[in-house]
Design a protein around this motif. Structure first.
Motif, short mmCIF file in Angstrom:
data_model
loop_
_atom_site.label_atom_id
_atom_site.label_comp_id
_atom_site.label_asym_id
_atom_site.label_seq_id
_atom_site.Cartn_x
_atom_site.Cartn_y
_atom_site.Cartn_z
N ALA A 89 0.82 -1.21 0.00
CA ALA A 89 0.00 0.00 0.00
C ALA A 89 0.85 1.26 0.00
O ALA A 89 0.42 2.31 -0.49
N LEU A 90 2.07 1.17 0.52
CA LEU A 90 2.94 2.33 0.63
C LEU A 90 4.03 2.38 -0.44
O LEU A 90 4.83 3.31 -0.46
N VAL A 91 4.04 1.40 -1.34
CA VAL A 91 5.09 1.37 -2.36
C VAL A 91 4.96 2.57 -3.29
O VAL A 91 3.85 3.02 -3.61
N ASP A 92 6.09 3.12 -3.71
CA ASP A 92 6.08 4.30 -4.59
C ASP A 92 5.80 3.89 -6.03
O ASP A 92 6.42 2.96 -6.56
N ILE A 93 4.88 4.60 -6.66
CA ILE A 93 4.55 4.37 -8.07
C ILE A 93 4.58 5.73 -8.75
O ILE A 93 3.62 6.50 -8.67
N GLY A 94 5.70 6.04 -9.37
CA GLY A 94 5.81 7.32 -10.08
C GLY A 94 5.62 8.53 -9.19
O GLY A 94 4.98 9.51 -9.61
N GLY A 95 6.13 8.47 -7.96
CA GLY A 95 6.06 9.64 -7.08
C GLY A 95 4.88 9.68 -6.14
O GLY A 95 4.79 10.59 -5.30
N LYS A 96 3.99 8.69 -6.24
CA LYS A 96 2.85 8.58 -5.31
C LYS A 96 2.75 7.15 -4.83
O LYS A 96 3.06 6.21 -5.55
N SER A 97 2.28 6.99 -3.60
CA SER A 97 2.09 5.64 -3.08
C SER A 97 0.91 4.97 -3.78
O SER A 97 0.05 5.63 -4.38
N MET A 98 0.89 3.64 -3.68
CA MET A 98 -0.23 2.91 -4.26
C MET A 98 -1.56 3.35 -3.66
O MET A 98 -2.53 3.61 -4.37
N GLN A 152 -0.71 1.74 11.59
CA GLN A 152 -0.58 3.17 11.86
C GLN A 152 0.17 3.89 10.75
O GLN A 152 -0.12 5.05 10.45
N ARG A 153 1.13 3.22 10.13
CA ARG A 153 1.90 3.86 9.06
C ARG A 153 1.02 4.22 7.87
O ARG A 153 1.16 5.28 7.27
N ILE A 154 0.11 3.33 7.53
CA ILE A 154 -0.81 3.61 6.43
C ILE A 154 -1.79 4.71 6.84
O ILE A 154 -2.07 5.63 6.06
N LEU A 155 -2.28 4.63 8.07
CA LEU A 155 -3.20 5.65 8.57
C LEU A 155 -2.56 7.03 8.51
O LEU A 155 -3.18 8.00 8.01
N ASP A 156 -1.34 7.15 8.98
CA ASP A 156 -0.64 8.44 8.98
C ASP A 156 -0.36 8.92 7.56
O ASP A 156 -0.46 10.12 7.26
N HIS A 157 -0.01 7.99 6.69
CA HIS A 157 0.30 8.36 5.31
C HIS A 157 -0.94 8.91 4.60
O HIS A 157 -0.86 9.92 3.89
N VAL A 158 -2.08 8.26 4.81
CA VAL A 158 -3.31 8.74 4.18
C VAL A 158 -3.63 10.15 4.66
O VAL A 158 -4.00 11.03 3.87
N ALA A 159 -3.47 10.39 5.95
CA ALA A 159 -3.70 11.73 6.49
C ALA A 159 -2.74 12.74 5.88
O ALA A 159 -3.12 13.90 5.65
N SER A 160 -1.50 12.32 5.57
CA SER A 160 -0.50 13.24 5.05
C SER A 160 -0.84 13.78 3.66
O SER A 160 -0.43 14.88 3.30
N LYS A 196 4.64 -0.03 -16.27
CA LYS A 196 5.00 0.10 -17.68
C LYS A 196 3.77 0.42 -18.53
O LYS A 196 3.84 1.20 -19.48
N LYS A 197 2.64 -0.18 -18.18
CA LYS A 197 1.42 0.02 -18.98
C LYS A 197 0.87 1.43 -18.85
O LYS A 197 0.46 2.04 -19.84
N PHE A 198 0.89 1.98 -17.62
CA PHE A 198 0.22 3.25 -17.39
C PHE A 198 1.14 4.46 -17.26
O PHE A 198 0.69 5.59 -17.44
N LEU A 199 2.41 4.24 -16.98
CA LEU A 199 3.31 5.39 -16.74
C LEU A 199 4.44 5.51 -17.74
O LEU A 199 5.22 6.44 -17.66
#
Length: 260
Positions: A34-43, A67-75, A256-259
């Motif tokens: 859920a937190l992996v970077d995909i072209g400058g934004k997390s999944m 908590q890490r996902i919760l905090d990231h979404v808030a960010s 590769k397909k979308f970016l």
């Protein structure tokens, strides 16, 4: 007309739909995806930003167990709620999230948290059939290749004349007796399942309290529990496809397909 349908028609307010994106941290094949970077934004940010463009949704939240996902979404300005780490399915996580926010909604739509490039359109297509007479709904797409037709990792869906689901199976059904398998797609319309669900809220509470069923165990498909217990699932045929990310290899393919 059912009691709930009478309520809807006597109260002409629009149906209120809550979009929930389940996002757990400890994915077996791709931890922390859920937190992996995909072209400058997390999944999860990409899924959230796509989901909020679906104008038929009244609200969108992320349901997580970390908590890490919760905090990231808030960010990034999103809304998330914490749920148990013990849930066995996204459906169970959606139910806890819905119960925790205590708001009035008629339906919950479960939006897969590992489809970073999901289009808002299929979400709206699914939402369009939710009129309070629908208990459950999901998306299906016509199968157009033998690779998909005979792939046991691609659940197939059989529909009745009212566009309701008769059965889901990893097997290719129906079996066309007397026809060569290479000709099956020419003789019959087959559908694959696109894993996005809509639940009427009273039904969501009921299905999450049911024990695992024998058909569910046999096929490893949770939606068979609902059918086995007599619930009706409406199918909406879409032309959009799903591009889920279960592994790092899947991530490379969708990137590769979308970016590119």
């Amino acid at each position: 007309m059912t009691q709930i349908s009478k309520y809807y028609h006597s109260n002409t307010r629009p149906v209120q739909i809550l979009g929930i994106i389940p996002a757990r941290y400890a994915s077996t094949r791709f931890p922390a995806k859920a937190l992996v970077d995909i072209g400058g934004k997390s999944m999860i940010q990409r899924v959230y930003e796509q989901a909020i463009q679906a104008d038929r949704l009244s609200k969108v939240i992320v349901a997580t167990d970390d908590q890490r996902i919760l905090d990231h979404v808030a960010s990034f300005g999103g809304e998330a709620v914490m749920t148990s780490v013990d849930h066995q399915s996204g459906t169970d996580r959606c139910h806890e999230a819905f119960m925790s926010i205590g708001s009035h909604f008629d339906y919950v739509i479960n939006i897969q948290g590992d489809e970073p490039f999901i289009s808002p359109e299929p979400i709206n297509e699914l939402a369009s059939v939710l009129d309070l007479s629908t208990e459950l709904a999901t998306l299906v797409k016509i199968i157009d290749s033998e690779d998909l037709l005979f792939n046991p990792n691609v659940p197939k869906v059989v529909l009745n004349a009212r566009q309701e689901v008769l059965y889901f199976s990893r097997q290719t059904i129906p079996y066309l007796r007397g026809q060569e398998p290479a000709d099956w797609l020419k003789q019959h319309t087959y559908y694959k399942h696109i894993g996005i669900y809509a639940y009427r809220i009273d039904v969501l509470s009921k299905i999450t309290s049911l024990p695992v069923s024998s058909l569910e165990k046999a096929e490893a498909l949770e939606q068979l529990r609902w059918l086995e217990n007599g619930f009706r699932i409406r199918a909406v045929v879409t032309t959009d496809d799903s591009h889920g990310v279960d592994t790092p290899d899947d991530l490379d393919k969708v990137t590769k397909k979308f970016l590119s």
